[in-house]
Every structure is written in structure tokens, then in C-alpha cells.
Design a protein around this motif. Structure first.
Motif, PDB file in Angstrom:
ATOM      1  N   THR A 116      12.415  17.027  47.999  1.00  0.00           N
ATOM      2  CA  THR A 116      13.170  16.737  46.788  1.00  0.00           C
ATOM      3  C   THR A 116      12.386  15.773  45.901  1.00  0.00           C
ATOM      4  OG1 THR A 116      15.225  17.003  48.013  1.00  0.00           O
ATOM      5  CG2 THR A 116      15.351  15.850  45.905  1.00  0.00           C
TER       6      THR A 116
ATOM      7  N   LEU B 208      15.345  13.791  38.621  1.00  0.00           N
ATOM      8  CA  LEU B 208      15.672  15.094  38.055  1.00  0.00           C
ATOM      9  C   LEU B 208      15.622  15.018  36.532  1.00  0.00           C
ATOM     10  CD1 LEU B 208      18.677  16.108  40.354  1.00  0.00           C
ATOM     11  CD2 LEU B 208      16.279  16.770  40.580  1.00  0.00           C
TER      12      LEU B 208
ATOM     13  N   THR C 196      15.618  29.225  38.389  1.00  0.00           N
ATOM     14  CA  THR C 196      15.343  28.167  39.356  1.00  0.00           C
ATOM     15  C   THR C 196      15.338  26.860  38.590  1.00  0.00           C
ATOM     16  OG1 THR C 196      13.647  27.228  40.826  1.00  0.00           O
ATOM     17  CG2 THR C 196      12.882  28.616  39.025  1.00  0.00           C
ATOM     18  N   PRO C 197      15.680  25.754  39.225  1.00  0.00           N
ATOM     19  CA  PRO C 197      15.610  24.466  38.526  1.00  0.00           C
ATOM     20  C   PRO C 197      14.186  23.959  38.328  1.00  0.00           C
ATOM     21  CG  PRO C 197      16.331  24.153  40.793  1.00  0.00           C
ATOM     22  CD  PRO C 197      16.314  25.630  40.551  1.00  0.00           C
ATOM     23  N   ARG C 198      13.200  24.658  38.858  1.00  0.00           N
ATOM     24  CA  ARG C 198      11.812  24.230  38.727  1.00  0.00           C
ATOM     25  C   ARG C 198      11.225  24.706  37.394  1.00  0.00           C
ATOM     26  NH1 ARG C 198       8.758  25.963  43.998  1.00  0.00           N
ATOM     27  NH2 ARG C 198       7.379  24.255  43.394  1.00  0.00           N
TER      28      ARG C 198
ATOM     29  N   TYR D 242       4.424  26.324  39.610  1.00  0.00           N
ATOM     30  CA  TYR D 242       5.487  25.439  39.152  1.00  0.00           C
ATOM     31  C   TYR D 242       4.977  24.000  39.114  1.00  0.00           C
ATOM     32  CZ  TYR D 242       8.704  29.331  39.578  1.00  0.00           C
ATOM     33  OH  TYR D 242       9.327  30.541  39.405  1.00  0.00           O
TER      34      TYR D 242
ATOM     35  N   GLN E 208      11.952  19.032  38.480  1.00  0.00           N
ATOM     36  CA  GLN E 208      13.135  19.855  38.739  1.00  0.00           C
ATOM     37  C   GLN E 208      14.251  19.455  37.785  1.00  0.00           C
ATOM     38  OE1 GLN E 208      14.083  20.657  42.890  1.00  0.00           O
ATOM     39  NE2 GLN E 208      16.249  20.294  42.479  1.00  0.00           N
ATOM     40  N   TRP E 209      14.900  20.463  37.187  1.00  0.00           N
ATOM     41  CA  TRP E 209      16.038  20.212  36.306  1.00  0.00           C
ATOM     42  C   TRP E 209      17.260  19.825  37.128  1.00  0.00           C
ATOM     43  CZ3 TRP E 209      14.506  19.593  31.598  1.00  0.00           C
ATOM     44  CH2 TRP E 209      13.480  20.371  31.069  1.00  0.00           C
TER      45      TRP E 209
END
Length: 208
Positions: A38, A42, A78-80, A92, A97-98
Motif C-alpha cells: 500500500t 492516496l 484501477t486506482p493506479r 503504472y 494510487q487514487w
């Protein structure tokens, strides 16, 4: 008669592979091809313009605008943050990461900007009770980094559907912002600037 053969230096043969390897190492330090731990923080999108607190608006069905969450290609689901390395490969941004799906963040940014810059009553797709009025749909085609130009790229194909569904108007919006280093913070900031430019252009288009 003795034939003398020229000796080819092994350094010459190794030079090209070494240069290519060095370039790959430099890029791989900034991007990732697989999953990982992680990230330490963010990213989100902040709108440059937002409706004033306490402001009230009233509109009939035909004057309301419902802004839908745009569709997106697989690389954006994807949040990436994708990095388009060439026409065939995507990596990526490492540790980027969003906070939620980029399509949802972009839809909210568009909604806030349109509400702030126009007189429209803007609804989310889950808010209307009767008629949604006009609907703004579309596709978020690009929302990442172009590694070849070093730019953050946002491309949005908008589709405005009339309140009665009798007409559809399409318009393509694009914005680019220089990134500098392909790292989480500068990439997030550049994408926020580009997304706000697209949102402002969408608002101007809807106001016409």
C-alpha cells in the motif's frame, strides 16, 4: 600470404545493450508492472471551482443536468495511474494510487466545475427522483502519463443527451500538463491541473 583479420572490440558490441539496459533501469525505478504494498498516501482530484456554500438553484426538468460516471478502458479501471510507455505497453506509477476509482473522481470534478461555472442545476446519477433532464455521459479515454512526452494526459469524449433523448451531441476534450519526474506527487498534481482544464472546457461547452 598471411591474411590479417581486424579484431572487433567487444566494447562496441556491448555498448548498445548497456545503454538500453540503463534506460530501462531509469524508467523501472519510477514505474511498476505488478502489484505492491500500500502506498504511503492516496491521491485525489481537487476542483479549481466549486459552488458557493449556501447557494440555492431551482430548475425544471429540461434545465437540469445529470452527469454520469464516464466509462473507461481496462487500463483505467484501477486506482493506479497508467504510464503509456509506447503504443503497445503500459506500466503504472510506483507508489501512486487514487483514493477511489478515477472515473468517479473525474465525474465529481466535472459536476463541481459545471455547477460553479454555469447556471445549471447539476445532479448526480443517483440524485434525480423524476426526470434526469439532460444527461452528460462519455468515456474517460486517457487519464495517465505519456512517457514519451513526459506529460500528464486527460482525454474525455463527452456525449450530451437531450432531456427527451431525441438528440445526442459529442465533443472530445483533451489537456496535457508537463510532469517532470514520473513520481506519485508530481504526476498527481499534473493530472489534477489537466483534469481541471478539461472540466473548465466542458463547462464552457455546456454554457453555449
Amino acid at each position: 600470404m598471411r591474411t590479417i583479420r581486424a579484431m572487433t572490440s567487444p566494447i562496441r558490441h556491448l555498448r548498445a545493450p548497456l545503454l538500453a539496459a540503463a534506460a530501462a533501469v531509469t524508467l523501472s525505478a519510477c514505474v511498476s508492472l505488478g502489484g505492491g504494498k500500500t502506498p504511503p498516501f492516496l491521491l485525489t482530484l481537487d476542483a479549481d471551482a466549486a459552488p458557493a456554500a449556501g447557494e440555492s438553484r431551482t430548475a425544471g426538468d429540461t434545465a437540469t443536468l445529470t452527469i454520469l460516471i464516464p466509462t473507461a478502458p481496462q487500463k483505467l479501471r484501477t486506482p493506479r495511474i497508467p504510464v503509456q510507455q509506447d503504443g503497445a505497453s503500459v506500466a503504472y506509477v510506483q507508489d501512486a494510487q487514487w483514493v477511489e476509482a478515477p472515473q468517479r473522481l473525474f465525474q465529481r470534478l466535472i459536476s463541481e466545475t459545471v455547477a460553479a461555472r454555469t447556471s445549471r442545476v447539476v445532479l448526480d446519477e443517483g440524485q434525480y427522483l423524476t426526470s434526469p433532464g439532460e444527461q452528460l455521459a462519455g468515456q474517460l479515454m486517457e487519464f495517465g502519463v505519456d512517457a514519451q512526452t513526459g506529460e500528464a494526459v486527460v482525454v474525455y469524449q463527452a456525449m450530451l443527451v437531450s432531456s427527451r433523448g431525441k438528440s445526442v451531441t459529442q465533443h472530445r476534450f483533451e489537456a496535457r500538463e508537463p510532469v517532470g519526474a514520473i513520481e506519485a506527487k508530481p504526476v498527481g498534481e499534473a493530472l489534477t491541473r489537466a483534469a481541471n482544464k478539461v472540466a473548465a472546457d466542458v463547462a464552457a461547452w455546456l454554457a453555449n
